[in-house]
Scaffold this motif. Sequence first.
Motif, mmCIF file in Angstrom:
data_model
loop_
_atom_site.group_PDB
_atom_site.id
_atom_site.type_symbol
_atom_site.label_atom_id
_atom_site.label_comp_id
_atom_site.label_asym_id
_atom_site.label_seq_id
_atom_site.Cartn_x
_atom_site.Cartn_y
_atom_site.Cartn_z
ATOM 1 N N GLY A 198 0.794 -1.215 0.000
ATOM 2 C CA GLY A 198 0.000 0.000 0.000
ATOM 3 C C GLY A 198 0.825 1.263 0.000
ATOM 4 O O GLY A 198 0.274 2.361 0.138
ATOM 5 N N ALA A 199 2.145 1.141 -0.152
ATOM 6 C CA ALA A 199 3.015 2.330 -0.127
ATOM 7 C C ALA A 199 2.834 3.129 -1.412
ATOM 8 O O ALA A 199 2.853 2.579 -2.515
ATOM 9 N N GLN A 200 2.652 4.431 -1.234
ATOM 10 C CA GLN A 200 2.538 5.324 -2.385
ATOM 11 C C GLN A 200 3.926 5.521 -3.011
ATOM 12 O O GLN A 200 4.883 5.852 -2.317
ATOM 13 N N LEU A 201 4.032 5.289 -4.311
ATOM 14 C CA LEU A 201 5.306 5.475 -4.985
ATOM 15 C C LEU A 201 5.494 6.943 -5.340
ATOM 16 O O LEU A 201 4.587 7.588 -5.864
ATOM 17 N N SER A 202 6.657 7.469 -5.052
ATOM 18 C CA SER A 202 6.972 8.827 -5.469
ATOM 19 C C SER A 202 7.184 8.840 -6.982
ATOM 20 O O SER A 202 7.254 7.788 -7.630
ATOM 21 N N LYS A 203 7.297 10.029 -7.554
ATOM 22 C CA LYS A 203 7.527 10.118 -9.000
ATOM 23 C C LYS A 203 8.819 9.400 -9.381
ATOM 24 O O LYS A 203 8.884 8.717 -10.405
ATOM 25 N N THR A 204 9.836 9.532 -8.535
ATOM 26 C CA THR A 204 11.113 8.868 -8.818
ATOM 27 C C THR A 204 10.969 7.356 -8.747
ATOM 28 O O THR A 204 11.457 6.614 -9.618
ATOM 29 N N THR A 208 1.602 10.194 -14.151
ATOM 30 C CA THR A 208 1.178 9.901 -12.782
ATOM 31 C C THR A 208 -0.013 10.772 -12.429
ATOM 32 O O THR A 208 -0.343 11.735 -13.131
ATOM 33 N N PHE A 209 -0.647 10.434 -11.319
ATOM 34 C CA PHE A 209 -1.811 11.229 -10.913
ATOM 35 C C PHE A 209 -1.401 12.661 -10.568
ATOM 36 O O PHE A 209 -2.188 13.596 -10.739
ATOM 37 N N GLN A 210 -0.146 12.852 -10.093
ATOM 38 C CA GLN A 210 0.304 14.220 -9.824
ATOM 39 C C GLN A 210 0.393 15.031 -11.117
ATOM 40 O O GLN A 210 0.010 16.199 -11.157
ATOM 41 N N GLU A 211 0.894 14.408 -12.161
ATOM 42 C CA GLU A 211 0.990 15.117 -13.444
ATOM 43 C C GLU A 211 -0.393 15.408 -14.010
ATOM 44 O O GLU A 211 -0.622 16.473 -14.594
ATOM 45 N N LEU A 212 -1.325 14.474 -13.825
ATOM 46 C CA LEU A 212 -2.694 14.726 -14.273
ATOM 47 C C LEU A 212 -3.312 15.882 -13.498
ATOM 48 O O LEU A 212 -3.996 16.742 -14.066
ATOM 49 N N ALA A 213 -3.078 15.917 -12.177
ATOM 50 C CA ALA A 213 -3.624 16.999 -11.364
ATOM 51 C C ALA A 213 -3.023 18.339 -11.750
ATOM 52 O O ALA A 213 -3.713 19.362 -11.758
ATOM 53 N N ASP A 214 -1.743 18.342 -12.088
ATOM 54 C CA ASP A 214 -1.092 19.588 -12.474
ATOM 55 C C ASP A 214 -1.639 20.125 -13.791
ATOM 56 O O ASP A 214 -1.612 21.331 -14.042
#
Length: 1519
Positions: free
Chosen positions: A399-405, A498-504
């Motif tokens: 369940g660990a969230q993977l960072s972008k790296t 990633t979901f961060q890039e989609l949110a951005d």
Amino acid sequence: MPTVGGARLQRFWRYLQGRYLTTTSWRTAYSLLPRLGHCNKLENSCGSATHRQPASSSLHAARATIKHTRIRSSPVKMPPAKRVKSSANSGSKAVSGRPTVEDLEGESEFATLARQHWLTTSRKTAEVKVKNDVLKREIWDTLEKEDFPLKSLLVLEGLQTLESYLWPGYGEDSSNYHVLLIVLIVNAKRRERLDTWNIFSDRPADFSDLFRRALSLTLDGSLSWVIRTHVLLFIIHAFQSLDCTIVRKECAPLVSISIWHNLSTDEKRDAILDSNTQLRKAWRASAKRYDAADDATKARLRFERSWLYTSVLDFLTVLYSDNAKQEHVMYCERFIEFLTDLQSQLPTRRYVNTLLQDLHVLPALTLSPVYNDEPNGLLRDLCALLSHYTYFTVDDQTGAQLSKTEAYERHCGDLAKLQRTALKHFKEKLTVLALSNYGSIDQRNELEGLLEVLTDEEIEALSKTLGLRTSYPESVKLPVDRGFLMEVLLSSFERRKTFQELADDFSLFPTEDTLFEVGLRRTDSYDGSRPLALPKLNLQYLSVGDFLWRSMVLYRCEAFYAIRQDIESVLQRLKPEARRTGETAFSGFSRMALTISKPTIVEVVPPLVGDDKPSAVRAEVTIDLRRFSPNIRREWESLRPDDVLFLLAVDATKSKQASNVTGPLTEAEKLGLVAVRSAEIIQILDDKGRPIRDTQAYFDGHSRGDTRKLRLRLDAKAFKEDAEGKGDVYEGINLLVRRSGRENNFKPVLESIRDLTLSNVPLAPWLHEVFLGYGDPAGATYRQLPNYLTNVNFRDTFLDWQHLIESLPGKIVEPSDDVTGSFGPPYVLETVDKPAEEAPSKQSKKRRRDGEPALIAEIETLKVSTYKPPNNGPYPVDAPKLNHVRFTPTQIEAIISGTQPGLTLIVGPPGTGKTDVATQIINNIYHNFPEQKTLLIAHSNQALNQLFAKIVALDIDERHLLRLGHGEEDLETEGSFSKHGRVESFLENRQRFLYEVNRLAASMGAPGAHGNSAETAGYFNSVYVLPAWAKFNDIVEKEDVTAEDIVNVFPFHAYFADAPQPLFPPGADRDEVLEIANGCYRHISKIFSELADVLPFEILRRDKDKANYLLTNEARVIAMTSTHAAMKRGEIAALGFQYDNVIMEEAAQITEIENFIPLAMQKPKNGQMALQRVVLCGDHYQNSPVIQGLAFRHYANLEQSLFSRLVRLGVPTINLDQQGRARPSISSLYRWRYPNLGDLPHTQTVEEFRTANAGFRYDYQFIDVPDYKGKGEMEPTPHFIQNLGEAEYAVAIYQYMRLLGYPASKISILATYAGQKALIKDVLGHRCAKNPIFGLPRTVTTVDKYQGEQNDYIILSLTRTSRVGYLRDIRRLTVALSRARLGLYILGRREIFEACYELREAFELLLKRPDKLTLAAGELWPSKRVLAEEADLETVPGETVIENVMHLGQYVYEMTQTKIQTLNGQNTLQIEAAAVPAVVPVGEDEPEPIEAEVENGENAAEEEDEEPVRIEGFEAEEE
């Protein structure tokens, strides 16, 4: 006869009569095909669990039915609904698509059948036996004839078919018709948001059998796809209810590790198992469980591990079927929704994701004919959402969230595997691929080009070598050709955002494209019949980032939905028309819009480094306010910097017609809306170009002009896109639209959510797993944390020793070793550690079934000590403020838990004092942890102000209190606690304390201007005061110094000359004198301490700097609303603001994202979050957050609060169980909702609770209101529901109470609909507003708006006469019944509400009393009657039964005439005919409603002065 409201009122009444509308029809349910097949028996021919069975064998096994042992259980004894014959014709309109009174109470076919078979009183205790011919001929065939419409299913649901017939009569031998009818009615219940699974909880074995049969029906090929879609929806609902034990027990095996038997190869499965030791252990345990099972259990286990696999294969078969029909498409949509639900929660995703990727579900889906069929846009959108979750960057096992790296490194690992395989097996053709850098091969088109050189056989070989599935069972008509395998390879190795890039990439501002995007427009017509491509707020989340991404998507959609509604409303009012010249003119009027010339682009600032859009685009717009009335003009003048405005291009000549476009048109498109752009206000200039900084001060001036120039910041992203593609959109802008402030906060809130999504702001480690919904639900409570406090000073929490003992039941309370016997407060409680025990010998991990259960916990022992509170000075103001509330044991439990570190959930039923509990927790934290800061959050300004007012009354230094937000203006306290007010308070205190310094200096004979500033005062303290006190201490430390000596050497006698004398009492001993002296010095020290805090405000010059310093350095209790926290999160975090505790009031009324943001308003310090305590106070049995769109509220579950989710997850709660608000008789109306809710003693002893309500026979009563003038409820516009009869009745009761002497401030009138509230206000304005005898009640509002409020007497209008409406949600009813303290009078239609199953508990109590208003004539308020003495009396003196509203109206009319004559005769009140409107009986002079729209501009402006009624939340869900 006098009229009220003038011509305008009359016009509106005619308008409403002319626009009387029926409600919109609901869509019918899916039609079911007539033929029901029977399932085959399960063949016990599967192999061992340790060997992979062939796919065809799994498919065959999964299609079969499991043979169960007969389970005999007594049927559920469900009380039948009371059915009473209507005494009057309802007169209500028949609402298409919804059950009517006639359907449930009349002679309809289903109602007659229900009375015959399951609603008869003789069957209450008899065992229910279901007759198959009744199911088939009377129910199924009838439904089949009408294609199973939703209305018919709701009628059956309303007749308690499930509760009283189908489920009590269900057994192993029940027919498939029986199972399917249960499935259909469960789906109808879930669609109506009604409690469902608890009906089955008393017979878990039978439910298990039912669930297995439903699973089998999903695989029964003889059933139609429509029926299978309904059964699949039942399974979807089950997987959304994993908090229910019996449901979770059935669902969990379907997604367990055993489903990996269906992976393509044993080698692939073994490689995955070898990568994680826990997986290998789980696999072995599953195999052991299978090997140890008997034949029947083995058959069940084989079915469970094959069901999902078989279902997916069926789904793939449908995708590739020839000539797919609509029913196939709808099944596929539901199945994709089901897979998305499985993928979006970690417990269901953990093993499912591996299976779905092995089956190549997404590549097969995207290549299918169904997917590529043009009309199936919803299916494609659902597929995109499934893809998002399938490839979500989270470790499926941990369940660990993977960072972008980390996500990129995992992707690179996959590419490295591809390159190694290519180099080893296909070196000649794939050398370029093998030697390329990762960045050049992770794009789909580039990778495809490199793989094109391979032949079909080589593509297949490459896929097999990489461990990818290349074959399916023959029954699956899936073409595994070159195109399919190429798509599998590309989807496996391409890089995704990633979901961060989609949110951005999300735009925070709407345009016409986003406002009218097809996916968003689907939400307009959502009725539950089809899914939506929206993420859901589930019970659990994959990660914090996943939660934030979902919240951002849903909040943005809901905000854009509301913006579009407002824009459409403005355009409808403005009525754009095309002139002959081709120009667009507006013949209507709206207070929210202004026509403007095109905006002038002033500046386009180049992009920042790494960005491709302008960093800023500035424009100017000129507006003319001259044609507005003063009220509307004031609203436009109140615009402030950062407010968002909308620039519209409207061209009536381009209005779209339905024939020109596909799909339904919105009103805005029909009216010619071309473009929408957003802008933020930078600055407002007057007609002379001068900046307006204080709009209120400027508006109050006399030299203001009519024009304003607005400097705007445009949406840079939209500006860039316009420049590249759409041309000069701004050339056509001709309309400026604003929104009201409270509805226009979307942009800063979205910014806060996006910033959190893009950042790595973590939750506190102790809260992380509980928030996500994993692990031990009690893991964040204080007893489970390592920093549990063993010693806590509870100060004034306990009033005396007896209170202490009573408050800690089940605990051993002993005085500490240094104290004997009982003693008074303050009390310090110390938890006695358990003695260390010898470690027991190691036992088997398996617990013996016949062994003794371990004790849950030992009895806790508490040692109690005390101390003498310090003397703070000789003045009365120095005395500490003490608590006087005698808290109950559960309140004490909540206070103890809230004072400790960790998570505390306090469930506070109405009137149980959760606000008092919260304030005492804050008080304890403030004094025990002086270095800590507490954030206080509430949903509304009103609730926050009530809580803050109680905090101000505690022993908390006012300089440490701060209230942020605009609601501070309504705070009823002497001081101002806003930022500005606190700064001003510091400066005001500065003058007072400097005066004290001068006085002290004079008393000590110290020359000089010591009181000039805080800085000089500090020097004076260092040079004079501290040395004097040090000298005094040196003397008193000598052992031979007497009390008289201490008094003589005390250095501040002169300064304390104005204190109460004698300062040192004669005869006081040495210790007492010394304590008084120390108290005096503490008083002096506080002066210099306060001045030291003031010093920064002397140095800082800018107000903003002072305010920020106050927040970050001085304030220790900071209060704000959840909305303010969401808006200002970034600004507050950027200041470096740190806090340790969060206390949230009304937590169940706050959306989950607004619950979360206050927990993440600070940046980590040294890599750690400072948060130590979270206290959530709320009541999930009352109203949930108000969400506008039905789709967002019901489908996406955006109304979910963190509080309610944690309760569902099983996080321990503290349930307050003693109410002190209402009479016990009134609290009994909602007591059934709260286990163990009792009444505080004062509710039975205080005079106001014992005394009867003057003029009324009963303290509460339900009053049946028949049709008034042949009409019941009316709906002049959609969702604007009114009932004139109940409105007149409510006002007549209010008039009657006022004539008896009841104060108007003690009476509130509530309605369940905004339309009824508006009508009641009209009637009050007509009959009471201008009459000094009556006046207006304290409040007239809706039930939802009144949550958290109370009054002595409540008059409640239920409004509906055709159906129950949203009040069927018992949370609404709980709020409605719990607002009254002393009297509650409910107006409604008995036959409607009595028949509602969900409301039966309350209405059984209400209807034990007569349903006609019963008065007790001949007395004035307050009454002398005692309720207890009337309990056994059949009648009371002066008892009068009111037949109807006309009767009460005549009664009030005669009383009014008598009152006027009496007052005039006594000359106590001069009532002039000109000042008071004539009083007439009800029915002789009716108020005429106001026209909604008028044509000409002047009258339009006048009309627009009225506050528009906004239909909110649950009222809008009616249709």
